[in-house]
Design an enzyme around this catalytic site. Sequence first.
Site, PDB file in Angstrom:
ATOM      1  N   PHE A  37     -22.542  37.656  33.234  1.00  0.00           N
ATOM      2  CA  PHE A  37     -22.763  37.098  32.392  1.00  0.00           C
ATOM      3  C   PHE A  37     -22.386  37.466  30.787  1.00  0.00           C
ATOM      4  CE2 PHE A  37     -24.982  35.375  35.833  1.00  0.00           C
ATOM      5  CZ  PHE A  37     -25.427  33.688  35.718  1.00  0.00           C
ATOM      6  N   VAL A  38     -21.406  36.766  30.579  1.00  0.00           N
ATOM      7  CA  VAL A  38     -21.462  37.676  28.679  1.00  0.00           C
ATOM      8  C   VAL A  38     -22.089  36.407  27.524  1.00  0.00           C
ATOM      9  CG1 VAL A  38     -19.620  37.706  27.066  1.00  0.00           C
ATOM     10  CG2 VAL A  38     -19.027  38.973  29.702  1.00  0.00           C
ATOM     11  N   ILE A  39     -23.293  36.820  27.188  1.00  0.00           N
ATOM     12  CA  ILE A  39     -24.640  35.734  26.255  1.00  0.00           C
ATOM     13  C   ILE A  39     -24.405  37.345  25.068  1.00  0.00           C
ATOM     14  CG2 ILE A  39     -26.534  34.374  26.129  1.00  0.00           C
ATOM     15  CD1 ILE A  39     -24.150  33.526  28.506  1.00  0.00           C
ATOM     16  N   TYR A  42     -24.123  40.602  24.139  1.00  0.00           N
ATOM     17  CA  TYR A  42     -23.369  41.144  25.071  1.00  0.00           C
ATOM     18  C   TYR A  42     -21.446  41.272  25.292  1.00  0.00           C
ATOM     19  CZ  TYR A  42     -27.447  43.351  27.111  1.00  0.00           C
ATOM     20  OH  TYR A  42     -28.602  43.953  27.323  1.00  0.00           O
ATOM     21  N   VAL A 128     -23.274  42.990  32.778  1.00  0.00           N
ATOM     22  CA  VAL A 128     -21.250  42.812  32.461  1.00  0.00           C
ATOM     23  C   VAL A 128     -21.370  44.487  31.449  1.00  0.00           C
ATOM     24  CG1 VAL A 128     -22.365  42.248  29.550  1.00  0.00           C
ATOM     25  CG2 VAL A 128     -19.860  42.056  30.704  1.00  0.00           C
ATOM     26  N   ASP A 129     -22.525  45.234  31.563  1.00  0.00           N
ATOM     27  CA  ASP A 129     -22.709  46.530  30.648  1.00  0.00           C
ATOM     28  C   ASP A 129     -22.582  47.684  31.823  1.00  0.00           C
ATOM     29  OD1 ASP A 129     -25.363  46.178  31.478  1.00  0.00           O
ATOM     30  OD2 ASP A 129     -26.476  46.664  30.041  1.00  0.00           O
ATOM     31  N   THR A 161     -42.201  50.584  38.945  1.00  0.00           N
ATOM     32  CA  THR A 161     -42.370  49.650  37.555  1.00  0.00           C
ATOM     33  C   THR A 161     -42.349  48.382  38.615  1.00  0.00           C
ATOM     34  OG1 THR A 161     -40.559  49.741  37.214  1.00  0.00           O
ATOM     35  CG2 THR A 161     -42.399  51.588  36.132  1.00  0.00           C
ATOM     36  N   GLU A 219     -35.605  41.139  37.863  1.00  0.00           N
ATOM     37  CA  GLU A 219     -35.516  42.814  38.833  1.00  0.00           C
ATOM     38  C   GLU A 219     -36.777  42.781  39.840  1.00  0.00           C
ATOM     39  OE1 GLU A 219     -33.662  46.738  37.901  1.00  0.00           O
ATOM     40  OE2 GLU A 219     -35.888  46.922  37.214  1.00  0.00           O
TER      41      GLU A 219
END
Length: 268
Positions: A37-39, A42, A128-129, A161, A219
């Site tokens: 995803f490139v939003i 990002y 993507v990162d 967590t 997550e």
Amino acid sequence: MTLSPWLAPIVWDGTYNLDILNEQFHQRGVRIGLTTFVIRKYKIFIQNFLQSAEKFFMTGHKVSYYVFTDDINAIPNINLREGRSLEVLKVTGYKRWQDITMRRMQLIRDLISERVINEVDYIVCVDVDFEFRDSVGVEILSDIFGVLHSDYFEKKRQAFTYERRDISAGYIPNDEGDFYYIGGFFGGTVKEVYKLTNHCHNAMMQDKAINIEALWHDESYVNRYFLYHKPTKILSPEYTWNYFSGNPAVVKRKRVVHVPKQYSEVRD
């Protein structure tokens, strides 16, 4: 650990023979999809993501990239290897990064049901990162796989967590939980990834109806899903390394790494 309590292999360097696996998957003519995803901001990561994937991801196999973006012009023109393709899918960009990350489950689910089920055999979903720094091949493929979070793989359950509020659909009780999985890297057969993404999307909608969000958004729901639907393969932190955490002496090959960034700059 190289084996989970339910006998799912945990993939570390040296626990498999890639030549044998490649031959098996080539004989089956396996096709692999990779979503990202490139939003909004990002988009600064996409060129490095694609270039590193072309170098290290599923070398020698048929790969289809599915890039979701709110800015089609931000997707670079990358020279792809033979047998590989890139499709850019226009989506809405939300103001809150939490909404962006949570809507991914719905979009991946819908992409599978509408078309991908007829185009690929396995689908791998990666943020993507991330950057591919070493070989990531068919050793990761299974019915459904998760990836151990590099922050938590040496810690005990009490430090995980998880979402602990019992009103949330992402709830995990204090005395339950096997591992802590990262939300930004999972995959499997299209059928099983459909089940995971559909479950997580429905859980988010259930929480949204009572005006709550799980602690770590998608997550948290992934971890809930893997607790009660055990992954058939688990990837070690070689596949999700973060240089700010974890023990680098234990993880000798850093295959996929987080790209350093200032969250305040890309998430505003």
